[in-house]
Each structure stands twice: as C-alpha cells, then as structure tokens.
Enzyme design. Structure first.
Site, PDB file in Angstrom:
ATOM      1  N   SER A  43     -13.078  38.089 -64.175  1.00 15.88           N
ATOM      2  CA  SER A  43     -12.460  36.942 -63.505  1.00 15.88           C
ATOM      3  C   SER A  43     -10.985  37.224 -63.281  1.00 15.88           C
ATOM      4  CB  SER A  43     -12.619  35.663 -64.325  1.00 15.88           C
ATOM      5  OG  SER A  43     -11.958  34.598 -63.662  1.00 15.88           O
ATOM      6  N   VAL A 100      -6.246  40.553 -68.537  1.00 15.28           N
ATOM      7  CA  VAL A 100      -6.517  41.965 -68.241  1.00 15.28           C
ATOM      8  C   VAL A 100      -6.912  42.124 -66.774  1.00 15.28           C
ATOM      9  CG1 VAL A 100      -7.919  43.989 -68.828  1.00 15.28           C
ATOM     10  CG2 VAL A 100      -7.125  42.464 -70.632  1.00 15.28           C
ATOM     11  N   CYS A 101      -7.701  41.192 -66.246  1.00 15.63           N
ATOM     12  CA  CYS A 101      -8.122  41.258 -64.845  1.00 15.63           C
ATOM     13  C   CYS A 101      -6.916  41.128 -63.915  1.00 15.63           C
ATOM     14  CB  CYS A 101      -9.136  40.163 -64.536  1.00 15.63           C
ATOM     15  SG  CYS A 101     -10.631  40.259 -65.534  1.00 15.63           S
ATOM     16  N   ASP A 102      -6.013  40.238 -64.258  1.00 16.22           N
ATOM     17  CA  ASP A 102      -4.761  40.048 -63.522  1.00 16.22           C
ATOM     18  C   ASP A 102      -3.981  41.360 -63.520  1.00 16.22           C
ATOM     19  OD1 ASP A 102      -1.709  39.541 -63.792  1.00 16.22           O
ATOM     20  OD2 ASP A 102      -2.409  37.646 -62.950  1.00 16.22           O
TER      21      ASP A 102
END
Length: 166
Positions: A54, A59-61
């Site tokens: 997501s 971490v995805c950001d």
C-alpha cells in the site's frame, strides 16, 4: 503456493512466481484515470516493476520515492509501481508527493498482476513487496521477492539490473 512473512506472520502467495529467464506474463491493471494498462503497453522498453502492499505506508512510500528519483536517470526504462490501492488514492498520493517519473497502477480490480507474478497475498488481498526487471523482449532479467513484506528491497541491485537490461 509460497509463503512469506508479513509483520512476522506467515502469509500465502497466490499464483506462480517468475524466475530470471522466464517470459514475463501479461497482466491488466488500472491507470490513475481507470484506463487499462498491460505489459504489452510498454513493449520495446525495459520495465522496472516495483510492487508495494500500500502506497500510504512508510516502506512503500520510501520505495516509490526512491524509484521515482532513480527513474529520471534511467534511459529507455519505464518504472511502474503496482499496488492494490485504488487508482484515485494513487493519483492523490502522487500529486501530494511530487511523484512524476513512475507510473502508479492499481491491481485492485482482479489481482491480475498479483496472480501472474505470484505476489497476491491470499489472507490480506494485498501484494507482497517485490521488484522485477523485464527487458524489451519481455524476458524477466531480475527478480526479488522479499521474505518479509515489511522490509526494503535491494534498490541498488534492481537499479543496476534495469541499467544492464536491453
């Protein structure tokens, strides 16, 4: 089926994992304007495909920002970030964060990408963190499936693989 960890707990991945040397499977995901995007749409280019659970998580950001930064330095490489976030949320996030060098695409509709690349998490209906490089001949040249979904990928290895792919 394969298992990986999500926050230390086992989760099951649906689909078949791809390997270096495989022909990349086609898929259909949605662009931010709800139009369909397939692997064939980027035929003739090297593709670095960054997969995140997501886009609104830490971490995805960071992963999406890192590949956005690197994308401007890569010649003839298309960078796709795939998640199951809604296209509207992806568009809002990209606009709020100045993300212009990667294309975010959504696999929320039918997990086409997730099942084709073996990254759909059965228990959570999310995608497992992974990175793929597909060359201009649709051959998979780099694969990283993270054993713990909340960990960062090997950015340097993925970027070098994208630079080396033809």
């Amino acid at each position: 089926m394969t298992t990986v960890k999500f926050k230390g707990n086992d989760v099951t991945l649906l689909g078949n994992q791809v390997k270096v040397g495989d022909k990349a499977p086609n898929f259909t995901v949605l662009a931010n304007d709800l139009s369909e995007v397939t692997l064939d749409d980027t035929k003739g280019s090297v593709r670095l495909i960054s997969v995140v659970p997501s886009i609104d998580t830490g971490v995805c950001d960071a992963q999406t920002r890192r590949f956005n930064e690197e994308a401007s330095k890569l010649d003839n490489v298309k960078v796709l970030t795939v998640s199951v976030d809604l296209p509207f949320a992806q568009k809002r996030w990209c606009g709020s964060n100045g993300i212009e060098n990667v294309q975010t695409v959504s696999d929320h509709r039918d997990l086409s990408f997730g099942e084709a690349f073996g990254v759909a998490i059965k228990e959570l209906r999310l995608l497992a963190r992974s990175v793929f490089v597909v060359n201009s001949n649709d051959e998979v040249t780099y694969v990283e499936y993270l054993p713990e979904v909340t960990n960062h990928p090997n950015y340097e290895a993925a970027i070098e693989a994208a630079k080396a792919a033809k």
